[in-house]
Design a protein around this motif. Structure first.
Motif, short mmCIF file in Angstrom:
data_model
loop_
_atom_site.label_atom_id
_atom_site.label_comp_id
_atom_site.label_asym_id
_atom_site.label_seq_id
_atom_site.Cartn_x
_atom_site.Cartn_y
_atom_site.Cartn_z
N GLU A 242 17.13 -69.46 -62.89
CA GLU A 242 18.79 -69.49 -63.20
C GLU A 242 19.25 -67.96 -63.27
N LYS A 243 18.63 -67.05 -63.80
CA LYS A 243 19.05 -65.68 -63.49
C LYS A 243 17.57 -64.70 -63.86
N SER A 244 17.64 -63.75 -63.54
CA SER A 244 16.71 -62.60 -63.58
C SER A 244 16.08 -62.43 -64.98
N THR A 245 17.25 -62.36 -65.94
CA THR A 245 16.61 -62.26 -67.35
C THR A 245 15.43 -63.34 -68.08
N HIS A 246 15.54 -64.42 -67.14
CA HIS A 246 14.66 -65.55 -67.61
C HIS A 246 13.31 -65.40 -67.04
N VAL A 247 12.98 -64.32 -66.14
CA VAL A 247 11.74 -63.91 -65.62
C VAL A 247 10.87 -63.21 -66.67
N ASN A 248 9.87 -63.76 -66.94
CA ASN A 248 8.80 -62.92 -68.16
C ASN A 248 7.77 -62.52 -67.34
N VAL A 249 7.71 -61.10 -67.21
CA VAL A 249 6.61 -60.34 -66.53
C VAL A 249 5.46 -59.88 -67.50
N SER A 250 5.46 -60.65 -68.75
CA SER A 250 4.39 -59.92 -69.93
C SER A 250 3.03 -60.16 -69.15
N HIS A 251 2.03 -59.17 -69.56
CA HIS A 251 0.90 -59.23 -68.77
C HIS A 251 -0.30 -58.58 -69.54
N ILE A 252 -1.24 -58.88 -68.92
CA ILE A 252 -2.62 -58.10 -69.75
C ILE A 252 -3.60 -57.92 -68.74
N ILE A 253 -3.68 -56.32 -68.70
CA ILE A 253 -4.59 -55.67 -67.63
C ILE A 253 -6.08 -55.64 -68.17
N HIS A 254 -7.07 -56.68 -67.51
CA HIS A 254 -8.18 -56.62 -67.92
C HIS A 254 -9.07 -55.38 -67.17
N ASP A 255 -8.69 -55.05 -66.03
CA ASP A 255 -9.37 -54.21 -65.38
C ASP A 255 -8.50 -53.57 -64.31
N LEU A 256 -8.40 -52.20 -64.06
CA LEU A 256 -7.80 -51.64 -63.11
C LEU A 256 -8.38 -50.52 -62.60
N SER A 257 -9.19 -50.32 -61.77
CA SER A 257 -9.90 -49.07 -61.05
C SER A 257 -9.75 -49.01 -59.58
N PRO A 315 14.38 -51.99 -69.19
CA PRO A 315 14.77 -53.45 -69.34
C PRO A 315 16.05 -53.77 -68.57
N ILE A 316 16.07 -55.29 -68.16
CA ILE A 316 16.94 -56.01 -67.30
C ILE A 316 18.29 -56.51 -68.15
N HIS A 317 19.18 -56.50 -67.99
CA HIS A 317 20.58 -56.93 -68.53
C HIS A 317 21.09 -58.14 -67.77
N ASP A 318 21.99 -59.00 -68.31
CA ASP A 318 22.52 -59.82 -67.52
C ASP A 318 23.46 -59.81 -66.11
N PHE A 319 24.04 -58.43 -66.59
CA PHE A 319 24.71 -58.02 -65.30
C PHE A 319 24.23 -57.47 -64.01
N GLU A 320 22.94 -57.45 -64.22
CA GLU A 320 22.11 -56.53 -63.28
C GLU A 320 21.46 -57.60 -62.21
N ARG A 321 21.11 -57.18 -60.99
CA ARG A 321 21.06 -58.26 -60.08
C ARG A 321 19.54 -57.98 -59.46
N THR A 322 18.82 -57.07 -60.25
CA THR A 322 17.35 -56.84 -59.64
C THR A 322 16.49 -57.92 -60.28
N TRP A 323 15.40 -58.23 -60.10
CA TRP A 323 14.35 -59.04 -60.49
C TRP A 323 13.08 -58.29 -61.27
N PRO A 324 12.60 -58.57 -62.19
CA PRO A 324 11.81 -57.95 -62.97
C PRO A 324 10.27 -58.10 -62.23
N ALA A 325 9.46 -57.02 -62.25
CA ALA A 325 8.31 -56.89 -61.80
C ALA A 325 7.36 -55.75 -62.40
#
Length: 388
Positions: A242-257, A315-325
Motif C-alpha cells: 500500500e505505501k512505503s511506510t509499511h515496508v519493515n526492513v528489520s534485520h539481524i546480521i549474523h555474519d558480514l565479512s 526514517p521514512i514518513h508518509d509523504f516521502e516516495r522512497t522505499w526502505p532498504a
C-alpha cells in the motif's frame, strides 16, 4: 599408733631420732624429707622437658630444610611452566604499507535475516563506482524462507540478477517507477503478477521472513550492495504494501565479512540486530575496508580484509516516495596491513629460564637461613624459660 608409724615411710635412723627427739625434731625431719622429694620431682620434670625440647629441635632440624626445599621446588616448577607457555605462545606483529594489489575481486560474505520480509519481495543488488549495476558476477546467494518461529520452510537460489546501467536504474527512482506504473495501468496486471501479489500477502499475514546468505564477488573498487524491495515494480509494490511506510526492513546480521577469517579477527557487524516496531526507514552502513594479509608461522599467506563501520538510520514518513532498504556502502583503504605470526627465540627462553631458576634458588637459600635463625631464637627462649 602402730598403724600410724607403719604408714610413714622413713629410714630407721630418722625414725629413731624422731621417737626420742620430740616435736621439733619431728618437724625438721619431715620438712627435709619433703624438700628432698620435691627436688627430685622437679629434676625429673626438667629432664622430661629437656628431652621433649630436644625432640622438637630434632624434628625441626629435619623438616625445616625439607619444607624450604618443597616450597622452592613448587616455585621453580610454577615459574618454569609459565616461561615455557610464554615461549610456546605465538604473538602477532602488525605492519602497514601501501596497497599494491590490483585487478582482484572483493568477496563479500553475507548472512542476514529479515524477519518481516518474505523472500519473494527481497532482492540483493550491488553497484560499484563505475556506474554499473553489476549483480551477475560470480554470485552465489541463497534465500531461505522462514516461518514466524524462524524455522526454514524452503530454499531459493538467487540467479535472476541482471546487469544494468546505474543511470537507467534509479533505486530512489521516481520517473522510472511512474512510467512503469503507467504502463501497467494501461496494460493491466498479468496473471503471474496477481498470483505473486496474493502469495506475498499470505506470507506477510503468516509472519514469514527470509534469510539471505552467500558470497558476492564484486570488483575491487568502492561501491555498495543493498537488500530491499527494489526488485519489485512500483505498482506491484504498492499493491502489496500500500505505501512505503509499511515496508519493515528489520534485520539481524549474523555474519558480514570481506574475505576469509583469520585468528583474532573482529567483524564489528557480526551479531547486529536492528528491529523496527511501528516505524520504517532506511539503514546505511558506511564501511571502510582495510586490505589485510595474515602470515602464519608456517609461512602460509592468507589475503583477506578487515573493516570499520559507521551506522546511520533515516526514517521514512508518509509523504516521502522512497522505499526502505538496508545499504552497505564500502570504500577501500589505500593502506594494507600485514599481520605476521612470530615466536620468541629459544636463546631468549633459556636466558629467562636461567634467571628465574637462579633467583628462586637464591631466594630459598635466604629463606632457609631466616627460618633457621628464627627457630634458634625460639628454642633459646624456651630453654631460658624452663631453667627459670
Amino acid at each position: 599408733m602402730s598403724c600410724f608409724w607403719s604408714s610413714i615411710d622413713l629410714p630407721p635412723q630418722i625414725l629413731a631420732k624422731g621417737l626420742f627427739g620430740g616435736y621439733d625434731v619431728w618437724y625438721h625431719l619431715l620438712l627435709s624429707n619433703w624438700l628432698d622429694s620435691s627436688t627430685q620431682s622437679l629434676e625429673h620434670q626438667l629432664r622430661k622437658l629437656i628431652q621433649k625440647n630436644e625432640k622438637i629441635n630434632w624434628i625441626l632440624e629435619i623438616f625445616q630444610p625439607l619444607l624450604v626445599s618443597v616450597v622452592g621446588l613448587l616455585i621453580m616448577a610454577t615459574l618454569f611452566l609459565h616461561e615455557l607457555s610464554y615461549y610456546l605462545n605465538i604473538y602477532t606483529v602488525h605492519q602497514m604499507a601501501v596497497d599494491l594489489r590490483r585487478g582482484e575481486n572483493l568477496p563479500i560474505h553475507i548472512n542476514m535475516t529479515f524477519p518481516s520480509l518474505p523472500c519473494d519481495v527481497l532482492s540483493v543488488d550491488a553497484i560499484d563506482m563505475s556506474g554499473k549495476h553489476e549483480v551477475d558476477l560470480d554470485t552465489n546467494i541463497w534465500k531461505l524462507r522462514l516461518n514466524s518461529d524462524g524455522r526454514i520452510t524452503g530454499t531459493e537460489y538467487l540467479s535472476d540478477l541482471v546487469e544494468k546501467e546505474h543511470e537507467a536504474h534509479k533505486h530512489d527512482g521516481h520517473k522510472e517507477h511512474h512510467e512503469d506504473s503507467d504502463k501497467i495501468h494501461l496494460q493491466g496486471i498479468d496473471e503471474e503478477s496477481q498470483n505473486m501479489i496474493k502469495k506475498v500477502k499470505q506470507a506477510l499475514a503468516a509472519g514469514e521472513g527470509c534469510r539471505v546468505y552467500g558470497v558476492l564477488d564484486v570488483q575491487r573498487v568502492a561501491g555498495n550492495f543493498h537488500m530491499s524491495v527494489h526488485g519489485l515494480n512500483i505498482f506491484v509494490a504498492q499493491m502489496i504494501f500500500e505505501k512505503s511506510t509499511h515496508v519493515n526492513v528489520s534485520h539481524i546480521i549474523h555474519d558480514l565479512s570481506f574475505g576469509p577469517k583469520y585468528p583474532g579477527i573482529h567483524n564489528p557487524l557480526d551479531g547486529t540486530s536492528r528491529i523496527l516496531r511501528g516505524a520504517s526507514g532506511t539503514f546505511k552502513y558506511y564501511i571502510k575496508v582495510v586490505p589485510t594479509e595474515y602470515r602464519y608461522i608456517s609461512k602460509e599467506v592468507l589475503p583477506t580484509n578487515q573493516f570499520s563501520v559507521t551506522e546511520y538510520f533515516s526514517p521514512i514518513h508518509d509523504f516521502e516516495r522512497t522505499w526502505p532498504a538496508v545499504y552497505f556502502l564500502y570504500d577501500l583503504s589505500p593502506i594494507t596491513v600485514t599481520i605476521r605470526e612470530e615466536r620468541r627465540s629459544f636463546l631468549h627462553f633459556i636466558t629467562r629460564l636461567c634467571a628465574v631458576l637462579g633467583g628462586t634458588f637464591a631466594l630459598t637459600g635466604m629463606l632457609d637461613g631466616w627460618m633457621y635463625k628464627l627457630l634458634e631464637a625460639v628454642t633459646k627462649k624456651n630453654s631460658r624459660t624452663i631453667v627459670r
